[in-house]
Motif scaffolding. Structure first.
Motif: not given
Length: 422
Positions: A17, A41, A43, A45, A56, A59-60, A63-64
């Protein structure tokens, strides 16, 4: 978790990440790499605070990971999303010199005007020959009649499926695109405008602009105004419009001793030079300097530099003042977002309705391309040398004769063409 500084931002230790600044805003974005798909992927923030962005990101990632365990697709399998992803990849090829801007504009127009509308929420995995056959029939029943345009649609479908297969989005052989030649016509009939209709078209544009109900429509109406004047004054193709940049304009001397020596191309280009000169002196710099404004057109295989009539210059300068995109490399006819908007054809239809000029004639449909048609026929009726017209319009003398000479009286036709095209 620990943030490790890298060249473009930070990496979260022990993960795939990244956190980095968004290219189009001050906010930070979270990028999570997926090896199987060979892409991130991403996103937003929606914050500039690195601590908030890190929370954030965590959290992502959670979720993934949950989505993977549940067998939920992490990347959308909608065909329209694949189309957008392919276009983005194609655009990257322009920057590296492997792709052309002309083809990108053409493909992007086909995707946005036709494919997005037809395929909507169809998943890439369910696509088969029946979907493609349905799309072909949709094109035949609609506005696509040209055989060459149909071939371009076929090329886009082939390229998109090739991309989808390479990325692993599509596990089967690409479905075939078959367009029965009997159901397509070689050329599309286009109607020209009469001289009185052209007076209505060019004289009511400001009234149409004033009728705009919001900022975007106002901007689009101003684009339509310069497109109409530009096509009416140059006879260019609609494809030419997609590629014209401000740097494609140049001022050149008519003096034989200085034989087309460029002047006034400093800074923001020739238009900015003209605009500033007229503001400072109130004089026409081209008359004063015995020079002409030229534009380089490259929308088709015949690239050419053509002179512009003095009457067109004030409209170009006016648009330069209103445009939000006036850097040398910006597109002249760019929309609000800086990209060329093929919807100008629909704006043109709306405008014809607004001024009560029919969008059809005995010769065929009237579209922006009809302005080129009108330009050529008007020049022929005026007795302008057909060779000069062909050179200006980036076509052949044979094409001018075959497509336009039947409008002419026999005496003018004989004078212009004679045995030149035999």
């Amino acid at each position: 978790m620990t943030l490790i500084p890298i060249s473009k931002g930070w990496k979260i230790a022990g993960t795939e990440c990244l956190i980095r600044k968004r290219p189009d805003s001050k906010n930070l974005e979270v990028c999570i790499w997926f090896k199987d798909f060979k892409k991130y992927k991403v996103f937003s923030s929606k914050t500039t605070d690195i601590s908030i962005a890190e929370n954030f990101a965590q959290q992502k990632m959670w979720e993934l990971k949950y989505m993977e365990k549940q067998g939920i697709a992490i990347f959308s399998d909608k065909f329209t999303d694949i189309l957008n992803e392919w276009l983005s990849t194609y655009k990257t090829g322009i920057e590296t010199g492997h792709k052309t801007l002309h083809m990108y504009c053409l493909y992007e127009s086909i995707v946005r005007v036709h494919m997005m509308k037809y395929f909507k929420n169809v998943s890439i995995g369910s696509m088969n020959k029946a979907h493609i056959d349905g799309y072909v029939q949709y094109l035949i029943n609609g506005t696509v009649k040209s055989e060459s345009t149909m071939k371009t649609h076929k090329a886009v479908i082939a390229l998109v499926f090739k991309y989808a297969i390479e990325k692993g989005y599509y596990k089967k052989s690409a479905p075939e695109f078959n367009a029965p030649s009997a159901k397509t016509q070689k050329t599309q009939n286009r109607g020209a405008f009469r001289s009185d209709e052209m007076v209505e078209i060019v004289s009511n544009l400001d009234r149409f602009i004033e009728s705009s109900q919001n900022e975007i429509r106002l901007y689009n109406s101003r684009i339509l105004k310069i497109i109409i004047h530009f096509m009416n004054g140059t006879g260019c193709r609609t494809n030419d419009l997609q590629l014209v940049k401000w740097s494609d304009f140049s001022i050149k001397y008519n003096d034989k001793k200085k034989n087309l020596t460029p002047i006034g191309n400093e800074g923001n280009g020739a238009i900015a030079y003209l605009e500033q000169f007229m503001k400072d002196t109130g004089k026409n710099p081209l008359t004063w300097a015995q020079a002409s404004l030229y534009v380089f057109l490259k929308g088709k295989s015949i690239e050419r530099t053509i002179p512009l009539d003095d009457e067109l210059i004030p409209f170009i300068i006016e648009w330069h003042k209103h445009s939000k995109h006036t850097n040398p490399t910006d597109l002249v006819f760019a929309g609000f977002n800086g990209k060329f908007n093929a919807a100008y054809s629909a704006w043109f239809k709306d405008y014809l309705t607004f001024i009560n000029v029919p969008d059809k004639s005995d010769d065929g449909d009237r579209s922006p391309y009809s302005l080129r048609h009108t330009f050529i026929t008007t020049k022929l009726f005026d007795g302008i040398d057909a060779v000069v017209i062909a050179k200006q319009c980036g076509t052949s003398l044979q094409h001018i004769d075959q497509t336009y000479s039947h409008f002419l009286p026999e005496d003018i036709k004989e004078k212009l063409f004679g045995n030149n095209v035999k």
